[in-house]
Design a protein around this motif. Sequence first.
Motif, PDB file in Angstrom:
ATOM      1  N   THR A   2     -10.483   5.305   9.413  1.00  0.00           N
ATOM      2  CA  THR A   2     -10.458   4.057   8.673  1.00  0.00           C
ATOM      3  C   THR A   2     -10.674   4.308   7.183  1.00  0.00           C
ATOM      4  N   SER A   3      -9.845   3.678   6.360  1.00  0.00           N
ATOM      5  CA  SER A   3     -10.021   3.749   4.908  1.00  0.00           C
ATOM      6  C   SER A   3     -11.122   2.787   4.492  1.00  0.00           C
ATOM      7  N   LYS A   4     -11.618   2.965   3.304  1.00  0.00           N
ATOM      8  CA  LYS A   4     -12.555   2.010   2.716  1.00  0.00           C
ATOM      9  C   LYS A   4     -11.791   1.137   1.727  1.00  0.00           C
ATOM     10  N   LEU A   5     -12.093  -0.147   1.725  1.00  0.00           N
ATOM     11  CA  LEU A   5     -11.474  -1.078   0.790  1.00  0.00           C
ATOM     12  C   LEU A   5     -12.509  -1.456  -0.254  1.00  0.00           C
ATOM     13  N   TYR A   6     -12.194  -1.175  -1.518  1.00  0.00           N
ATOM     14  CA  TYR A   6     -13.124  -1.498  -2.596  1.00  0.00           C
ATOM     15  C   TYR A   6     -12.823  -2.906  -3.095  1.00  0.00           C
ATOM     16  N   ILE A   7     -13.846  -3.734  -3.066  1.00  0.00           N
ATOM     17  CA  ILE A   7     -13.683  -5.184  -3.243  1.00  0.00           C
ATOM     18  C   ILE A   7     -14.475  -5.663  -4.451  1.00  0.00           C
ATOM     19  N   HIS A   8     -13.838  -6.535  -5.214  1.00  0.00           N
ATOM     20  CA  HIS A   8     -14.522  -7.202  -6.329  1.00  0.00           C
ATOM     21  C   HIS A   8     -15.189  -8.485  -5.854  1.00  0.00           C
ATOM     22  N   ASP A   9     -14.484  -9.269  -5.060  1.00  0.00           N
ATOM     23  CA  ASP A   9     -15.002 -10.571  -4.644  1.00  0.00           C
ATOM     24  C   ASP A   9     -14.196 -11.092  -3.459  1.00  0.00           C
ATOM     25  N   ILE A  10     -14.780 -12.038  -2.747  1.00  0.00           N
ATOM     26  CA  ILE A  10     -14.111 -12.697  -1.625  1.00  0.00           C
ATOM     27  C   ILE A  10     -14.397 -14.189  -1.706  1.00  0.00           C
ATOM     28  N   ALA A  23      -8.236 -17.585   2.746  1.00  0.00           N
ATOM     29  CA  ALA A  23      -9.247 -16.584   2.432  1.00  0.00           C
ATOM     30  C   ALA A  23      -8.638 -15.673   1.366  1.00  0.00           C
ATOM     31  N   VAL A  24      -9.413 -15.370   0.338  1.00  0.00           N
ATOM     32  CA  VAL A  24      -8.903 -14.561  -0.769  1.00  0.00           C
ATOM     33  C   VAL A  24      -9.784 -13.330  -0.942  1.00  0.00           C
ATOM     34  N   VAL A  25      -9.145 -12.182  -1.039  1.00  0.00           N
ATOM     35  CA  VAL A  25      -9.842 -10.928  -1.339  1.00  0.00           C
ATOM     36  C   VAL A  25      -9.314 -10.404  -2.663  1.00  0.00           C
ATOM     37  N   TRP A  26     -10.215 -10.272  -3.643  1.00  0.00           N
ATOM     38  CA  TRP A  26      -9.869  -9.617  -4.905  1.00  0.00           C
ATOM     39  C   TRP A  26     -10.343  -8.182  -4.801  1.00  0.00           C
ATOM     40  N   VAL A  27      -9.433  -7.233  -4.823  1.00  0.00           N
ATOM     41  CA  VAL A  27      -9.827  -5.829  -4.728  1.00  0.00           C
ATOM     42  C   VAL A  27     -10.319  -5.345  -6.087  1.00  0.00           C
ATOM     43  N   GLY A  33      -3.827  -2.911 -16.314  1.00  0.00           N
ATOM     44  CA  GLY A  33      -4.492  -3.489 -17.480  1.00  0.00           C
ATOM     45  C   GLY A  33      -3.612  -4.412 -18.298  1.00  0.00           C
ATOM     46  N   CYS A  34      -2.972  -5.387 -17.654  1.00  0.00           N
ATOM     47  CA  CYS A  34      -2.085  -6.316 -18.370  1.00  0.00           C
ATOM     48  C   CYS A  34      -2.865  -7.098 -19.424  1.00  0.00           C
ATOM     49  N   PRO A  35      -2.357  -7.203 -20.661  1.00  0.00           N
ATOM     50  CA  PRO A  35      -3.011  -8.028 -21.669  1.00  0.00           C
ATOM     51  C   PRO A  35      -3.096  -9.480 -21.195  1.00  0.00           C
ATOM     52  N   GLY A  36      -4.270 -10.107 -21.385  1.00  0.00           N
ATOM     53  CA  GLY A  36      -4.451 -11.488 -20.971  1.00  0.00           C
ATOM     54  C   GLY A  36      -4.731 -11.663 -19.499  1.00  0.00           C
ATOM     55  N   CYS A  37      -4.971 -10.564 -18.774  1.00  0.00           N
ATOM     56  CA  CYS A  37      -5.238 -10.642 -17.338  1.00  0.00           C
ATOM     57  C   CYS A  37      -6.367 -11.624 -17.047  1.00  0.00           C
ATOM     58  N   PHE A  38      -6.213 -12.399 -15.946  1.00  0.00           N
ATOM     59  CA  PHE A  38      -7.246 -13.359 -15.554  1.00  0.00           C
ATOM     60  C   PHE A  38      -8.540 -12.652 -15.142  1.00  0.00           C
ATOM     61  N   ASN A  39      -8.421 -11.431 -14.623  1.00  0.00           N
ATOM     62  CA  ASN A  39      -9.555 -10.786 -13.972  1.00  0.00           C
ATOM     63  C   ASN A  39      -9.851  -9.397 -14.542  1.00  0.00           C
ATOM     64  N   PRO A  40     -10.193  -9.303 -15.833  1.00  0.00           N
ATOM     65  CA  PRO A  40     -10.439  -7.967 -16.411  1.00  0.00           C
ATOM     66  C   PRO A  40     -11.611  -7.242 -15.758  1.00  0.00           C
ATOM     67  N   GLY A  41     -12.530  -7.981 -15.158  1.00  0.00           N
ATOM     68  CA  GLY A  41     -13.666  -7.352 -14.485  1.00  0.00           C
ATOM     69  C   GLY A  41     -13.275  -6.567 -13.251  1.00  0.00           C
ATOM     70  N   SER A  73      -5.469 -10.172  -3.956  1.00  0.00           N
ATOM     71  CA  SER A  73      -5.245 -10.146  -5.395  1.00  0.00           C
ATOM     72  C   SER A  73      -6.160  -9.083  -5.977  1.00  0.00           C
ATOM     73  N   GLY A  74      -6.387  -9.148  -7.257  1.00  0.00           N
ATOM     74  CA  GLY A  74      -7.259  -8.114  -7.789  1.00  0.00           C
ATOM     75  C   GLY A  74      -7.552  -8.258  -9.256  1.00  0.00           C
ATOM     76  N   GLY A  75      -7.734  -7.053  -9.737  1.00  0.00           N
ATOM     77  CA  GLY A  75      -7.412  -5.709  -9.330  1.00  0.00           C
ATOM     78  C   GLY A  75      -5.959  -5.578  -8.847  1.00  0.00           C
ATOM     79  N   GLU A  76      -5.667  -4.407  -8.340  1.00  0.00           N
ATOM     80  CA  GLU A  76      -4.320  -4.148  -7.842  1.00  0.00           C
ATOM     81  C   GLU A  76      -4.379  -3.730  -6.378  1.00  0.00           C
ATOM     82  N   PRO A  77      -4.003  -4.643  -5.458  1.00  0.00           N
ATOM     83  CA  PRO A  77      -4.073  -4.319  -4.031  1.00  0.00           C
ATOM     84  C   PRO A  77      -3.290  -3.071  -3.649  1.00  0.00           C
ATOM     85  N   LEU A  78      -2.162  -2.831  -4.309  1.00  0.00           N
ATOM     86  CA  LEU A  78      -1.314  -1.717  -3.886  1.00  0.00           C
ATOM     87  C   LEU A  78      -1.779  -0.373  -4.428  1.00  0.00           C
TER      88      LEU A  78
END
Length: 199
Positions: A2-10, A23-27, A33-41, A73-78
């Motif tokens: 099993t891989s580990k999934l690194y998560i910012h928030d759920i 249900a939303v998972v932000w990885v 690093g897109c300029p103006g990204c909603f989720n720089p954290g 979403s994320g972060g970058e899920p892929l």
Amino acid sequence: MTSKLYIHDINPNSLVNGPGTRAVVWVQGCSIGCPGCFNPGTHSKMSATDEGADPERLGRELGQLNVDGLTLSGGEPLEQPEAVSELIRSFRQVNPGTVLIFSGYAPQRIFASPAARSAILLADAVLAGPYVEGTDPSEIWNSKQLILVTDRIKPDTLTPERRMEVSFQSDDTLRLSGYPDKRLREIFSNLMKVGLSDD
């Protein structure tokens, strides 16, 4: 293994991250690093000592919720394609809902990676491409391309709107979610600095 999934928030119950209640998972972790990204954290990667989540267990837990689907979403899920695939498979074992992925990868980059391709083929739809900040609400996803893997998510249910939701977190913080423009993000940030009055 099993891989580990690194998560910012759920968020177990969101109305602004795809059709219906989701249900939303932000990885955690994004090298774009897109300029103006909603989720720089969400951009920095977890260190080797950080404990990731078990994606199979998390998928089962989220699948047992009364939701219409799962959004990644994320972060970058892929950038975590194997763990994302495990999460989706596990979710689908207990929930018939749809799966939507937000990715900053262009379709060509997704299709060039066997692991990323495998992950999106488990989803119903992917909004792919780097985020480009616009001023008009219709420009929220003007840089995105919709990849429909199945016909279970209709394109008209993904029409971008400036809808937002604010929710309390278990650590007594507030989460702003949805598609706020820069002005609305600044208003929210200022409110957070001032705090809530007890009067």
